[in-house]
Design an enzyme around this catalytic site. Structure first.
Site, PDB file in Angstrom:
ATOM      1  CG  HIS A  56      -2.234   0.180   1.008  1.00  0.00           C
ATOM      2  ND1 HIS A  56      -3.080   0.561  -0.207  1.00  0.00           N
ATOM      3  CD2 HIS A  56      -3.343   0.628   1.934  1.00  0.00           C
ATOM      4  CE1 HIS A  56      -4.221   0.902   0.019  1.00  0.00           C
ATOM      5  NE2 HIS A  56      -4.416   0.955   1.287  1.00  0.00           N
TER       6      HIS A  56
ATOM      7  CG  PHE B 279      -3.438   5.841   9.387  1.00  0.00           C
ATOM      8  CD1 PHE B 279      -2.430   4.770   9.069  1.00  0.00           C
ATOM      9  CD2 PHE B 279      -3.494   6.620  10.433  1.00  0.00           C
ATOM     10  CE1 PHE B 279      -1.498   4.485   9.957  1.00  0.00           C
ATOM     11  CE2 PHE B 279      -2.430   5.913  11.579  1.00  0.00           C
ATOM     12  CZ  PHE B 279      -1.552   5.165  11.443  1.00  0.00           C
TER      13      PHE B 279
END
EC number: 3.1.1.29
Length: 187
Positions: free
Chosen positions: A19, A60
């Site tokens: 990611h 995030f």
């Protein structure tokens, strides 16, 4: 002026997760272009290379839009001046794809950006991290570290991605798409 946003999760725990390939990209771009040291702001970290800002959200992944809208306002750029670099599980590892605009494709970080800036009209550079094995949950897969073989591919793809953005900035989006959208790294 251009803002290149690499998507990822902050912190060393996530550094080599699939990611975080967007963060890996801006690190590589910074290295190649010899940009300024990282500077910290409230919602993002940035480095400057002449008229290019490299950005890593301090949020995030799923809240990336908060950082992007903040840096858009801070740097006084329009959405057409933003390039977002992120992982794509639907694209095989070793591939990259440039798009002028479009939907999120289920990528929550990208969807957050679309939601916060109110448009999908920004350039994106997708870096393949797929295919995901059928027996693994998507969230688990993207939060796993790259395998050694994948890292060798990603290392080469990141070099090509830097080249692609260079072409995009100097010769235009169409040229970059025609040259790099069919490119595939093989070991």
């Amino acid at each position: 002026m251009k803002v290149i946003v690499g998507l990822g999760n902050p912190g060393p725990r996530y550094a080599f997760n699939r990611h975080n390939v967007g963060f890996m990209f801006v690190d590589r771009f910074k290295e190649f272009k010899k940009c300024s040291t990282w500077q910290h702001r409230d919602r993002y970290t940035f480095s400057q290379c002449k008229d290019i800002f490299l950005v890593k959200p301090n949020t995030f992944m799923n809240l990336s839009g908060i950082a992007v809208i903040k840096c858009q306002r801070d740097f006084h750029v329009t959405t057409t001046d933003i390039i977002v670099v992120y992982d794509d599980v639907d694209l095989p590892c070793g591939r990259l794809r440039i798009k002028a605009q479009g939907g999120s494709g289920g990528h929550r970080g990208l969807q957050s950006i679309i939601d916060y800036i109110g448009t999908n009209e920004f350039v994106r550079l997708r870096i393949g991290i797929g295919p995901k094995p059928e027996n693994i949950d998507l969230a688990d897969y993207v939060l796993e570290d790259f395998t050694e073989e994948e890292l060798r591919l990603i290392d080469k793809v990141l070099d090509k991605a830097v080249e692609a953005v260079d072409v995009m900035l100097n010769e235009g989006l169409s040229k970059a798409m025609s040259v790099f959208n069919s490119y595939e790294v093989v070991l």
